[in-house]
Design a protein around this motif. Sequence first.
Motif, short mmCIF file in Angstrom:
data_model
loop_
_atom_site.label_atom_id
_atom_site.label_comp_id
_atom_site.label_asym_id
_atom_site.label_seq_id
_atom_site.Cartn_x
_atom_site.Cartn_y
_atom_site.Cartn_z
N CYS A 78 -3.80 -4.76 6.14
CA CYS A 78 -4.32 -3.82 7.13
C CYS A 78 -5.38 -4.54 7.97
O CYS A 78 -6.34 -5.09 7.44
CB CYS A 78 -4.93 -2.60 6.44
N CYS A 99 -9.07 -2.56 7.62
CA CYS A 99 -9.92 -2.59 6.43
C CYS A 99 -9.61 -3.74 5.48
O CYS A 99 -10.29 -3.94 4.48
CB CYS A 99 -9.83 -1.26 5.66
N TYR A 141 -6.97 -4.14 3.59
CA TYR A 141 -6.18 -3.78 2.41
C TYR A 141 -4.89 -4.61 2.36
O TYR A 141 -4.22 -4.80 3.37
CB TYR A 141 -5.83 -2.28 2.47
N CYS A 156 -1.95 2.48 6.78
CA CYS A 156 -2.70 1.96 5.64
C CYS A 156 -3.07 3.10 4.70
O CYS A 156 -3.61 4.12 5.13
CB CYS A 156 -3.97 1.27 6.16
N CYS A 214 -7.39 3.37 4.77
CA CYS A 214 -8.14 3.86 5.92
C CYS A 214 -7.29 4.75 6.82
O CYS A 214 -7.78 5.26 7.83
CB CYS A 214 -8.74 2.68 6.71
#
Length: 720
Positions: A430, A433, A435, A470, A473
């Motif tokens: 992501c 963020c 991820y 995601c 987020c």
Amino acid sequence: MYVNVLIETRVKSNDMTFTYHVPDNLDKNLIGKRVLVMFNKRKVEAFVLEYTNPDIKYEIKDIISVIDDNQILNDELISLGKYMSEKYLCPLISCYQAMLPKALKANHKRTSGIKKLVYVKLNDNNVHNDIKIKSQIQIMNLLKDKKEVLKSSISSKSSLKKLIEKNVVIEFKREVYQKIGVENDIKEISLTNDQKLISQKITDNLLKDKVMLLYGVTGSGKTEVYIDVVKKVIKNNNSAIILVPEISLTPQITARFKGVFKDDIAIIHSSLSDSQRYDEYRRILKGEVKVVIGARSAIFAPLKNIGIIIIDEEHSESYKQENNPRYNTLDIAIRRSKTHNCPVILGSATPTIESFARAKKGYYELLMLQKRVNNKPLPKVMIVDMKNEMRKGNSIFSSLLKEEINSCLNKKEQVMLLLNRRGYANYLVCKKCGYTFKCPNCDITLTYHKTSGMLRCHYCGYGTKKLDICPVCKEKSVTNMGIGTEKLEEKIKEEFALAKVVRMDRDTTSKKGAHAKIINDFNDKKYDILIGTQMISKGLNFPNVTLVGVINADQSLNIPNFRSSEMTFSLLDQVIGRSGRADKEGKAIIQTFNPDHYSIICASKHDYLSFFNYEMNLRKKLNYPPYCFITLIKISSKDFNYGINEAKKIGTYLRDNLNNTVVLGPSISNVLKINNNYNFQVILKYKKDEKLYIILSRIIKIYEGNSKIKIDLDFNPINL
Ligand SMILES: [Zn+2]
Ligand SMILES: [Zn+2]
């Protein structure tokens, strides 16, 4: 009469044999056959290993029945299994299971396998001059002529029935074999002088149990030498085992062997169906074939009078089995060569450092083929520094590679591109963020496969649909990073719109026969570009390929393993060797971020010897094989704390008890979590330690039957 049988069971010890009585009405030749016995109130299958004469005879149960008509494990294999179990400290039953095709393993559900057909023939003991009916006479004439025919092939069923009733014709059943389709390629082979010389040297040693290393550059024609030698072995009335590393290799090399040895050859490989494997195994057992060709497990072929064992591409990792029994094919080959008094031939353009070191020391005899057939030059190799290319905005194809691909396509010649990673993208991340998508069972990022729209774990097989949003987020900011063969295929189609591209990796070859089809189609020039993982690097021979491109040579360099340089050199040398094998000159381009690395430079110069010397120096400094042996103790548990604590105890116990061994760890394995198991390892380095086996056996014993932890030993591991 009493026998000891081996049962696969989860009782405390894996290797207990149990004594049973053989009732009078049963077959007395039982060694190496499977029988049914009662064990823990269950009917189970067991292997009969030996006759015995127990002291106490009253409590011994009877064998219920005998499963096999013929011995499926001969005396040699029975003793080989014991040898393996002691050498690798693994359960005896696992050794026998490794030797047999699935259909013959104990407790295998026999849904496939034996197919029996009904035949008819004349009864020679019945004088039958009284037959006057025309249709019956016709049948009898047919049988006189053909000796025996399929019952179903006779059209007048009623006449046949009459003849059978009169006992003039008799029926019998016979097992039929499934034929394996391999194209016969009957090409006369004439050897070059160099090849003749090597063939003669091997032939001179046919009755000796020695190991010979045939180091021959790519395209030097090792296969021709093998065929020539095997012909001589057969002339002496002996048999031969030829091992090849991977299935991708087998279509071309098997076709050549099949073309020469016809029905004398049995082919064993993993893409055969269970029943086909079983059929091949029986043909070998019955002595119907002289030559067996196959991947790793073919080393157990129950051949008699073995005259030679050839291990082609001996450097291949596939010769090491990665689960119990963790055997090294060469160990088994050497053991069998001692039994049969025959040589083992190791063939490679890039022998393992260990093998070449042994050859240089004189433990193996070194044979060299240093020129390609008819002195064709080795391909011209260019190294491209991708750091510079990235600055120019070229992340996948360097300008040079683009240029060379185009020029190759213009000349109607073919291209092979290596990228040793399958899937579309290495991982998804992501952008907002950070991820990353990981496997819930393993400590590893998921690989994106675009064709199926799935994220897959290459360790445990877990799969899930790809998400654009995601999960953390909730932004639509998921992007893919890195490149796999699937994305490479897409990029090539964008960049070279007119080229026809085919991809060979584990995803495109999962269907039976898919491999061979890609190889044949590419050979028939139905495609211009073949892209693939290391599957395309070995043994393939395409006369029209004049350009080989390595998209990212650093991939294997970055593996945390003392063999990573060796693996890189080997992979590069092999794949470069696919270029310019016929009359046209070949080229190769290596793209890398480490253009100064010795394995890349040596590979570009086809300089195995310099690579060997450089690598040996490093191994000596760092104390790695061949300067020591390595044994890996793998400890895995679903409970992290329990696992690490027991691993520490094992480490301490080893340090306290072994004086001549360096004990490293415990440490976390390459991947901490696989399939919800936490993995730890202890590494042992030693030259010679007499107490090693005793101490290791004790550890195995301590944890036997402990379901919370699994201890595995790996002698000479490939992956650390
Ligand atoms: Zn996010
Ligand atoms: Zn997984």
